[in-house]
Design a protein around this motif. Sequence first.
Motif, PDB file in Angstrom:
ATOM      1  N   ALA A  92     148.382  16.535 -31.530  1.00  0.00           N
ATOM      2  CA  ALA A  92     148.760  18.440 -32.035  1.00  0.00           C
ATOM      3  C   ALA A  92     148.125  18.151 -30.820  1.00  0.00           C
ATOM      4  O   ALA A  92     148.805  19.802 -29.957  1.00  0.00           O
ATOM      5  CB  ALA A  92     149.161  18.667 -33.070  1.00  0.00           C
ATOM      6  N   ASP A  93     146.620  18.565 -30.383  1.00  0.00           N
ATOM      7  CA  ASP A  93     146.246  19.415 -29.631  1.00  0.00           C
ATOM      8  C   ASP A  93     144.961  18.440 -28.970  1.00  0.00           C
ATOM      9  O   ASP A  93     144.035  18.037 -29.622  1.00  0.00           O
ATOM     10  CB  ASP A  93     145.423  20.169 -30.452  1.00  0.00           C
ATOM     11  N   LEU A  94     145.217  18.115 -27.681  1.00  0.00           N
ATOM     12  CA  LEU A  94     144.019  17.217 -27.355  1.00  0.00           C
ATOM     13  C   LEU A  94     142.791  17.997 -26.819  1.00  0.00           C
ATOM     14  O   LEU A  94     141.450  17.122 -27.071  1.00  0.00           O
ATOM     15  CB  LEU A  94     144.088  17.171 -25.882  1.00  0.00           C
ATOM     16  N   PRO A  99     145.690  15.890 -35.821  1.00  0.00           N
ATOM     17  CA  PRO A  99     146.659  15.421 -35.526  1.00  0.00           C
ATOM     18  C   PRO A  99     147.840  16.364 -35.490  1.00  0.00           C
ATOM     19  O   PRO A  99     148.432  17.264 -36.533  1.00  0.00           O
ATOM     20  CB  PRO A  99     146.697  14.757 -37.031  1.00  0.00           C
ATOM     21  N   PRO A 100     149.226  16.193 -35.279  1.00  0.00           N
ATOM     22  CA  PRO A 100     150.292  16.393 -35.893  1.00  0.00           C
ATOM     23  C   PRO A 100     150.625  16.420 -36.967  1.00  0.00           C
ATOM     24  O   PRO A 100     150.869  15.859 -37.933  1.00  0.00           O
ATOM     25  CB  PRO A 100     151.521  15.939 -34.859  1.00  0.00           C
ATOM     26  N   GLY A 101     151.475  17.824 -37.447  1.00  0.00           N
ATOM     27  CA  GLY A 101     151.035  18.485 -38.976  1.00  0.00           C
ATOM     28  C   GLY A 101     153.613  18.588 -39.050  1.00  0.00           C
ATOM     29  O   GLY A 101     154.162  18.934 -38.029  1.00  0.00           O
ATOM     30  N   LEU A 245     163.298  33.443 -32.739  1.00  0.00           N
ATOM     31  CA  LEU A 245     163.647  33.148 -31.160  1.00  0.00           C
ATOM     32  C   LEU A 245     162.609  34.130 -30.390  1.00  0.00           C
ATOM     33  O   LEU A 245     162.618  35.548 -30.400  1.00  0.00           O
ATOM     34  CB  LEU A 245     164.597  33.655 -30.813  1.00  0.00           C
ATOM     35  N   PRO A 246     161.875  34.097 -29.840  1.00  0.00           N
ATOM     36  CA  PRO A 246     160.870  34.673 -28.268  1.00  0.00           C
ATOM     37  C   PRO A 246     161.907  34.931 -27.698  1.00  0.00           C
ATOM     38  O   PRO A 246     161.968  34.453 -26.718  1.00  0.00           O
ATOM     39  CB  PRO A 246     160.273  34.219 -29.051  1.00  0.00           C
ATOM     40  N   SER A 247     160.971  36.131 -26.819  1.00  0.00           N
ATOM     41  CA  SER A 247     161.637  36.534 -25.292  1.00  0.00           C
ATOM     42  C   SER A 247     160.174  36.140 -24.672  1.00  0.00           C
ATOM     43  O   SER A 247     160.116  36.323 -23.133  1.00  0.00           O
ATOM     44  CB  SER A 247     161.599  38.319 -25.136  1.00  0.00           C
ATOM     45  N   GLY A 248     158.755  35.864 -25.315  1.00  0.00           N
ATOM     46  CA  GLY A 248     158.405  35.828 -24.230  1.00  0.00           C
ATOM     47  C   GLY A 248     157.616  34.409 -24.371  1.00  0.00           C
ATOM     48  O   GLY A 248     158.109  33.642 -24.691  1.00  0.00           O
ATOM     49  N   TYR A 249     156.150  33.937 -24.266  1.00  0.00           N
ATOM     50  CA  TYR A 249     155.621  32.418 -24.156  1.00  0.00           C
ATOM     51  C   TYR A 249     155.061  32.532 -24.567  1.00  0.00           C
ATOM     52  O   TYR A 249     154.216  31.065 -25.285  1.00  0.00           O
ATOM     53  CB  TYR A 249     155.194  32.849 -22.320  1.00  0.00           C
ATOM     54  N   ARG A 250     154.598  33.102 -25.330  1.00  0.00           N
ATOM     55  CA  ARG A 250     153.147  32.809 -26.632  1.00  0.00           C
ATOM     56  C   ARG A 250     153.732  32.038 -27.679  1.00  0.00           C
ATOM     57  O   ARG A 250     155.003  32.501 -28.004  1.00  0.00           O
ATOM     58  CB  ARG A 250     152.481  34.359 -27.016  1.00  0.00           C
ATOM     59  N   LEU A 251     152.705  31.139 -27.728  1.00  0.00           N
ATOM     60  CA  LEU A 251     153.142  29.898 -29.576  1.00  0.00           C
ATOM     61  C   LEU A 251     151.997  30.092 -30.081  1.00  0.00           C
ATOM     62  O   LEU A 251     151.613  30.052 -30.129  1.00  0.00           O
ATOM     63  CB  LEU A 251     152.631  29.013 -28.575  1.00  0.00           C
ATOM     64  N   PRO A 252     152.914  29.975 -31.309  1.00  0.00           N
ATOM     65  CA  PRO A 252     151.635  30.312 -32.901  1.00  0.00           C
ATOM     66  C   PRO A 252     151.121  28.908 -32.880  1.00  0.00           C
ATOM     67  O   PRO A 252     151.231  28.381 -32.970  1.00  0.00           O
ATOM     68  CB  PRO A 252     152.317  31.267 -33.935  1.00  0.00           C
ATOM     69  N   GLU A 253     149.568  29.174 -33.608  1.00  0.00           N
ATOM     70  CA  GLU A 253     148.728  28.484 -34.404  1.00  0.00           C
ATOM     71  C   GLU A 253     149.188  28.746 -35.350  1.00  0.00           C
ATOM     72  O   GLU A 253     149.736  29.143 -35.994  1.00  0.00           O
ATOM     73  CB  GLU A 253     147.651  28.540 -33.718  1.00  0.00           C
ATOM     74  N   PRO A 254     149.387  26.930 -36.331  1.00  0.00           N
ATOM     75  CA  PRO A 254     149.333  25.919 -35.338  1.00  0.00           C
ATOM     76  C   PRO A 254     150.476  25.392 -35.264  1.00  0.00           C
ATOM     77  O   PRO A 254     151.610  25.923 -35.065  1.00  0.00           O
ATOM     78  CB  PRO A 254     149.212  25.319 -36.628  1.00  0.00           C
TER      79      PRO A 254
END
Length: 406
Positions: A92-94, A99-101, A245-254
């Motif tokens: 999921a993250d290099l 691993p992806p979940g 539906l956000p307006s910005g560019y951030r993606l929350p973790e995980p």
Amino acid sequence: MSPRPRTLPSRSSRFRPRLRAARLVAVCLTVLVPAAPAAAVTSPGATSAAHGDDAALRGRLEALVRAPGGPPGAIVVLQRGPHTRVVRAGVADLATGRPPGPDDHMRIASVAKAFSGAVALALVDRQDLSLDDALKKHLPQLPRHWGSVTLRQLLQHTSGLPDFTESPEFLKILAADPHHRFDSRKLLDFVADKKLRFRPGARFHYSNSDNIAVALMAEAVTGTTYEKLLRELVYRPLGLRDTYLPSGYRLPEPSLHGYDLTDPASPEDVSELFGASGVWASGGIVSTPADVTRFIRGYASGALYGGKEVLAAQRNWVAGASEPAGPGADKAGLAIFRYTTRCGEVLGHTGNIPGYTQLIAATPDGERSLTFTVTSQVNQSLAPERLRELRTLQEDFVCALLKEKR
């Protein structure tokens, strides 16, 4: 298994080459890694045959990830009734090797168009909207020469509306600042001086402008923001807990990180390359594999609207394909596509954006479903051969889903 040698990118590094960002914008919007051992998670109630399928499917998914230029990660969620299987490969993250979940956040790209269809058809079911309502009735501020386009034509991509993502001005703004905060309600202004591509209803042509207009119509008749309509008419009824539906560019973790693989030896994390305001109802939603599984089961079956007439209208198929094309042969309905595979039919939607390629699909009764995510952009323009391989693999997963005994 030993990982492939690749340079691990940091989150901050993905914005360093402005020219590369500009190239990504142009490529994406004009069409709009170490591999960990693949793993499968099977629910306790699954049949023993499913375990055999898992081994073969796991191997195929692992081969996709390990191929030169393959996506860093892939995750497939298959559900039959209450029984869920998760097949995954890669990471999921290099940076961490995690691993992806199924609860990882990700950009669902044009799968968001199905969400706009869910809102519109729910409003049709409530008789707030009619499929024959024209733009001029609810959105008189739009160009007069677009006025006869109906909601039905918007949902089926037979409207002829010019695509705002092909506007040179729009692309220039994104190239200069990928995080630019657009006024999402004014995205159609970029093509307001353009004529319709063809007479409304004459033929199919996939356009990102269609679903922007759908969302604007929904807002106009309800006096409620599209974001709130999504919460009230889609997320809440279907129990979606991690979709917004956000307006910005951030993606929350995980999060399931998406990558650009122009240089396969040095993948670039593009998970936060763009803000969502520039695609809005046509592709801005953030969700998880678990949530989009819940969504497609409810959407394909018509659970969000009880009227049989609405469901029948949604499934009035015409010649047309999603972008990218799905498994088997495509036909277009109202914000949903029918994929006819060698093993049977499923209904759903695809999507792709830098870093992500998506497929969600379910049987017409919603009993069986599949969500398929890879963490790189695969489409006909960028990688036609890889798209063929991906569609073949998707069809294999559909066959496993449909052939499994009840």
